[in-house]
Design a protein around this motif. Structure first.
Motif, mmCIF file in Angstrom:
data_model
loop_
_atom_site.group_PDB
_atom_site.id
_atom_site.type_symbol
_atom_site.label_atom_id
_atom_site.label_comp_id
_atom_site.label_asym_id
_atom_site.label_seq_id
_atom_site.Cartn_x
_atom_site.Cartn_y
_atom_site.Cartn_z
ATOM 1 N N PRO A 185 0.819 -1.224 0.000
ATOM 2 C CA PRO A 185 0.000 0.000 0.000
ATOM 3 C C PRO A 185 0.846 1.264 0.000
ATOM 4 O O PRO A 185 1.785 1.394 0.794
ATOM 5 N N GLY A 186 0.542 2.167 -0.919
ATOM 6 C CA GLY A 186 1.251 3.430 -0.981
ATOM 7 C C GLY A 186 2.616 3.370 -1.628
ATOM 8 O O GLY A 186 3.333 4.380 -1.655
ATOM 9 N N LYS A 187 2.989 2.195 -2.151
ATOM 10 C CA LYS A 187 4.313 2.053 -2.771
ATOM 11 C C LYS A 187 4.169 1.645 -4.229
ATOM 12 O O LYS A 187 3.134 1.142 -4.657
ATOM 13 N N GLU A 188 5.246 1.850 -4.975
ATOM 14 C CA GLU A 188 5.257 1.445 -6.372
ATOM 15 C C GLU A 188 5.433 -0.069 -6.491
ATOM 16 O O GLU A 188 5.964 -0.718 -5.583
ATOM 17 N N ARG A 189 5.029 -0.583 -7.618
ATOM 18 C CA ARG A 189 5.228 -2.003 -7.875
ATOM 19 C C ARG A 189 6.726 -2.267 -8.029
ATOM 20 O O ARG A 189 7.425 -1.547 -8.743
ATOM 21 N N GLU A 190 7.215 -3.301 -7.353
ATOM 22 C CA GLU A 190 8.643 -3.574 -7.385
ATOM 23 C C GLU A 190 8.929 -5.000 -7.836
ATOM 24 O O GLU A 190 8.159 -5.923 -7.582
ATOM 25 N N PHE A 191 10.062 -5.126 -8.477
ATOM 26 C CA PHE A 191 10.533 -6.402 -9.004
ATOM 27 C C PHE A 191 10.907 -7.342 -7.866
ATOM 28 O O PHE A 191 11.585 -6.948 -6.913
ATOM 29 N N VAL A 192 10.492 -8.622 -8.010
ATOM 30 C CA VAL A 192 10.794 -9.631 -6.997
ATOM 31 C C VAL A 192 11.650 -10.760 -7.581
ATOM 32 O O VAL A 192 12.594 -11.231 -6.940
ATOM 33 N N ALA A 193 11.290 -11.230 -8.769
ATOM 34 C CA ALA A 193 12.031 -12.333 -9.385
ATOM 35 C C ALA A 193 11.602 -12.457 -10.836
ATOM 36 O O ALA A 193 10.489 -12.082 -11.191
ATOM 37 N N ALA A 194 12.492 -12.988 -11.653
ATOM 38 C CA ALA A 194 12.162 -13.254 -13.051
ATOM 39 C C ALA A 194 12.903 -14.486 -13.509
ATOM 40 O O ALA A 194 13.996 -14.796 -13.001
ATOM 41 N N ILE A 195 12.309 -15.173 -14.472
ATOM 42 C CA ILE A 195 12.953 -16.338 -15.070
ATOM 43 C C ILE A 195 12.807 -16.212 -16.579
ATOM 44 O O ILE A 195 11.718 -15.938 -17.095
ATOM 45 N N THR A 196 13.895 -16.371 -17.278
ATOM 46 C CA THR A 196 13.859 -16.247 -18.725
ATOM 47 C C THR A 196 13.204 -17.481 -19.352
ATOM 48 O O THR A 196 12.983 -18.496 -18.670
ATOM 49 N N TRP A 197 12.929 -17.385 -20.634
ATOM 50 C CA TRP A 197 12.299 -18.521 -21.307
ATOM 51 C C TRP A 197 13.222 -19.743 -21.272
ATOM 52 O O TRP A 197 12.772 -20.882 -21.280
ATOM 53 N N SER A 198 14.552 -19.494 -21.168
ATOM 54 C CA SER A 198 15.523 -20.581 -21.140
ATOM 55 C C SER A 198 15.918 -20.999 -19.727
ATOM 56 O O SER A 198 16.747 -21.887 -19.552
ATOM 57 N N GLY A 199 15.322 -20.349 -18.715
ATOM 58 C CA GLY A 199 15.533 -20.825 -17.348
ATOM 59 C C GLY A 199 16.462 -19.993 -16.468
ATOM 60 O O GLY A 199 16.645 -20.328 -15.293
ATOM 61 N N GLY A 200 17.040 -18.937 -16.995
ATOM 62 C CA GLY A 200 17.875 -18.086 -16.154
ATOM 63 C C GLY A 200 17.037 -17.276 -15.184
ATOM 64 O O GLY A 200 15.949 -16.825 -15.528
ATOM 65 N N ALA A 201 17.536 -17.081 -13.970
ATOM 66 C CA ALA A 201 16.765 -16.408 -12.927
ATOM 67 C C ALA A 201 17.466 -15.148 -12.437
ATOM 68 O O ALA A 201 18.701 -15.086 -12.397
ATOM 69 N N TYR A 202 16.648 -14.158 -12.055
ATOM 70 C CA TYR A 202 17.161 -12.890 -11.535
ATOM 71 C C TYR A 202 16.381 -12.510 -10.287
ATOM 72 O O TYR A 202 15.181 -12.753 -10.208
ATOM 73 N N TYR A 203 17.090 -11.882 -9.353
ATOM 74 C CA TYR A 203 16.470 -11.440 -8.107
ATOM 75 C C TYR A 203 17.077 -10.105 -7.679
ATOM 76 O O TYR A 203 18.251 -9.859 -7.912
ATOM 77 N N PRO A 204 16.302 -9.297 -6.979
ATOM 78 C CA PRO A 204 16.906 -8.123 -6.343
ATOM 79 C C PRO A 204 17.583 -8.555 -5.051
ATOM 80 O O PRO A 204 17.297 -9.634 -4.513
ATOM 81 N N ASP A 205 18.449 -7.723 -4.532
ATOM 82 C CA ASP A 205 19.176 -8.066 -3.306
ATOM 83 C C ASP A 205 18.232 -8.307 -2.131
ATOM 84 O O ASP A 205 18.549 -9.092 -1.237
ATOM 85 N N SER A 206 17.076 -7.654 -2.134
ATOM 86 C CA SER A 206 16.159 -7.749 -1.003
ATOM 87 C C SER A 206 15.597 -9.153 -0.788
ATOM 88 O O SER A 206 15.160 -9.487 0.314
ATOM 89 N N ARG A 237 16.550 -15.940 -0.349
ATOM 90 C CA ARG A 237 15.324 -16.318 0.367
ATOM 91 C C ARG A 237 14.237 -16.791 -0.593
ATOM 92 O O ARG A 237 13.453 -17.675 -0.267
ATOM 93 N N PHE A 238 14.170 -16.174 -1.773
ATOM 94 C CA PHE A 238 13.134 -16.510 -2.760
ATOM 95 C C PHE A 238 13.757 -17.276 -3.922
ATOM 96 O O PHE A 238 14.890 -17.009 -4.316
ATOM 97 N N THR A 239 12.968 -18.193 -4.490
ATOM 98 C CA THR A 239 13.410 -18.946 -5.659
ATOM 99 C C THR A 239 12.280 -19.012 -6.673
ATOM 100 O O THR A 239 11.171 -19.433 -6.340
#
Length: 129
Positions: free
Chosen positions: A41-62, A66-68
């Motif tokens: 609430p009251g905050k912008e939408r933020e990135f949590v995780a992404a996975i490419t079509w080929s399976g590569g994963a990205y995460y923010p430091d936050s 902890r997340f997969t």
């Protein structure tokens, strides 16, 4: 018509775990990257995780460590396993589909909200202290 349906949210105590699921339909799931974002609430939408079509994963430091994020192309589903949850993880979580088919992995694009063209309705995650 592309549809994304999230599930798995809920109320959990700090230190607990949840697994979110996002079932996709309407396009060749295996050819598109997928992302998870959250909005408190009251905050912008933020990135949590992404996975490419080929399976590569990205995460923010936050959330790194902890997340997969994972995907099952046979089930057209992307998952977000969340461990060691903190009260600051409380938000509505959204899954989204990359607007570009078979995007080349660059480590940056899938972190941007505007690179996604379809979004789910969101699922609430509440972490109590």
């Amino acid at each position: 018509q592309v549809q994304l349906v999230e599930s798995g949210g809920g109320l959990v105590q700090a230190g607990g775990s949840l697994r979110l699921s996002c079932a996709a339909s309407g396009r060749r799931f295996s050819r598109y990257g997928m992302g998870w974002f959250r909005q408190a609430p009251g905050k912008e939408r933020e990135f949590v995780a992404a996975i490419t079509w080929s399976g590569g994963a990205y995460y923010p430091d936050s959330v790194k460590g902890r997340f997969t994020i994972s995907r099952d192309n046979g089930k057209n589903t992307v998952y977000l396993q969340m461990n060691s949850l903190k009260p600051e993880d409380t938000a509505v979580y959204y899954c989204a589909s990359d607007r570009t088919e078979r995007r080349a992995a660059d480590g940056v694009s899938l972190k941007r909200v505007y690179e996604y063209d379809y979004w789910g309705q969101g699922t609430q995650v509440t972490v109590s202290s």
